[in-house]
Scaffold this active site. Structure first.
Site, mmCIF file in Angstrom:
data_model
loop_
_atom_site.group_PDB
_atom_site.id
_atom_site.type_symbol
_atom_site.label_atom_id
_atom_site.label_comp_id
_atom_site.label_asym_id
_atom_site.label_seq_id
_atom_site.Cartn_x
_atom_site.Cartn_y
_atom_site.Cartn_z
ATOM 1 C CE LYS A 96 -0.885 -0.268 4.899
ATOM 2 N NZ LYS A 96 0.116 0.483 5.398
ATOM 3 N NE ARG A 132 -1.798 0.650 11.468
ATOM 4 C CZ ARG A 132 -0.972 1.206 10.755
ATOM 5 N NH1 ARG A 132 -1.058 2.428 10.136
ATOM 6 N NH2 ARG A 132 0.285 0.218 10.551
ATOM 7 N NE ARG A 149 8.328 -3.212 5.131
ATOM 8 C CZ ARG A 149 7.198 -2.821 5.620
ATOM 9 N NH1 ARG A 149 6.389 -2.252 4.601
ATOM 10 N NH2 ARG A 149 6.743 -2.883 6.651
ATOM 11 N NE ARG A 160 8.920 -0.424 8.380
ATOM 12 C CZ ARG A 160 7.939 -0.161 8.155
ATOM 13 N NH1 ARG A 160 7.474 0.265 7.019
ATOM 14 N NH2 ARG A 160 6.809 -0.287 9.175
ATOM 15 N NE ARG A 164 4.240 -3.551 11.558
ATOM 16 C CZ ARG A 164 5.230 -3.852 10.691
ATOM 17 N NH1 ARG A 164 6.121 -4.608 11.113
ATOM 18 N NH2 ARG A 164 5.430 -3.312 9.719
HETATM 19 P P1 AMP Z 1 3.100 1.572 8.874
HETATM 20 O O1 AMP Z 1 4.179 2.057 8.133
HETATM 21 O O2 AMP Z 1 1.638 2.199 8.584
HETATM 22 O O3 AMP Z 1 3.081 -0.025 9.147
HETATM 23 O O4 AMP Z 1 2.942 2.106 10.407
HETATM 24 C C1 AMP Z 1 4.406 1.632 11.280
HETATM 25 C C2 AMP Z 1 3.935 1.997 12.616
HETATM 26 O O5 AMP Z 1 3.598 3.075 13.057
HETATM 27 C C3 AMP Z 1 2.621 1.166 13.223
HETATM 28 O O6 AMP Z 1 3.088 -0.198 13.534
HETATM 29 C C4 AMP Z 1 2.530 1.948 14.464
HETATM 30 O O7 AMP Z 1 3.070 1.630 15.416
HETATM 31 C C5 AMP Z 1 2.432 3.191 13.980
HETATM 32 N N1 AMP Z 1 1.143 3.918 13.489
HETATM 33 C C6 AMP Z 1 1.073 4.056 12.033
HETATM 34 N N2 AMP Z 1 -0.185 4.572 11.692
HETATM 35 C C7 AMP Z 1 -0.745 4.583 12.938
HETATM 36 C C8 AMP Z 1 -2.077 4.976 13.393
HETATM 37 N N3 AMP Z 1 -2.852 5.467 12.376
HETATM 38 N N4 AMP Z 1 -2.548 4.710 14.665
HETATM 39 C C9 AMP Z 1 -1.622 4.104 15.376
HETATM 40 N N5 AMP Z 1 -0.371 4.063 15.266
HETATM 41 C C10 AMP Z 1 0.083 4.158 13.852
#
Ligand code: AMP
Length: 196
Positions: free
Chosen positions: A16, A91, A130, A136, A147
């Site tokens: 995404k 989310r 990744r 990461r 996650r």
């Molecule tokens: P992502 O890159 O979208 O997978 O986000 C990486 C991490 O950032 C997630 O595992 C959360 O710890 C935090 N995070 C990102 N977006 C959100 C959100 N909308 N609400 C809460 N935590 C978030």
């Protein structure tokens, strides 16, 4: 023409982020990724970064209030006035309510939600790849499992809300980047979505 106020949603490893940036670039709208904002702050060692680092590394969600504030500020920037693409927010159901509030203030609701559908095994495989490529901190086995579990329990249910509004396009996320992108383009075109 329908304004491009978009959300892209899918499990971690669904592609995404990559697809979101590509669509946003094509439409001339900003891609707003909460994960990217958090990672940049962690990297720069800002106050926000220090607050959220342990949460992110563990694969937990950052508190809704803090995340919401960031999104609200970002959507209020002039470059988001004509449209935007959200990636990674909302989310959970609480964040859906928060976002509705921000967008109601502007009388500008989401116009399409792109749901990328990728089987769990494939997501895990892509995330492991990744991890090897980008290193990461949250792409370790424990955090990945957490996650994906949060995605299934908290994030997937928000799709029901958007489905009821008739704005969800389900896109098969398996295939090459170009194939998946073409499917998204077709779905958006069918809605008449374009940058305004
Ligand atoms: P992502 O890159 O979208 O997978 O986000 C990486 C991490 O950032 C997630 O595992 C959360 O710890 C935090 N995070 C990102 N977006 C959100 C959100 N909308 N609400 C809460 N935590 C978030």
């Amino acid at each position: 023409m329908t304004a491009a106020r978009l959300l892209i949603i899918g499990p971690q490893g669904s592609g995404k982020g990559t697809q979101g940036v590509r669509i946003a670039d094509a439409l001339g709208i900003p891609a707003v990724s909460t994960g990217d904002v958090f990672r940049a702050n962690v990297k720069e060692g800002t106050e926000l970064g220090l607050k959220v680092k342990a949460i992110i590394d563990a694969g937990d969600l950052v508190p809704d209030a803090l995340t919401g504030e960031i999104v609200r500020d970002r959507l209020a920037q002039p470059d988001a006035a004509g449209g935007f693409l959200l990636d990674g927010y909302p989310r959970n159901l609480g964040q859906v309510g928060d976002l509705d509030g921000f967008l109601d203030e502007r009388g500008a609701p989401l116009t399409a939600v792109i749901e990328l559908v990728v089987p769990r095994d494939e997501s895990i495989q892509r995330l492991s790849l990744r991890a090897a490529e980008q290193g990461r901190a949250d792409d370790n086995a424990e955090s990945i499992a957490k996650r994906l579990a949060i995605y299934e329990s908290e994030t997937a249910p928000i799709l029901d809300v958007y489905r009821e509004r008739g704005i969800v396009d389900q896109i098969d996320g398996v295939g090459s980047l170009d194939e998946v992108y073409a499917r998204i383009q077709d779905a958006l075109a069918a809605r008449g979505v374009a940058a305004s």
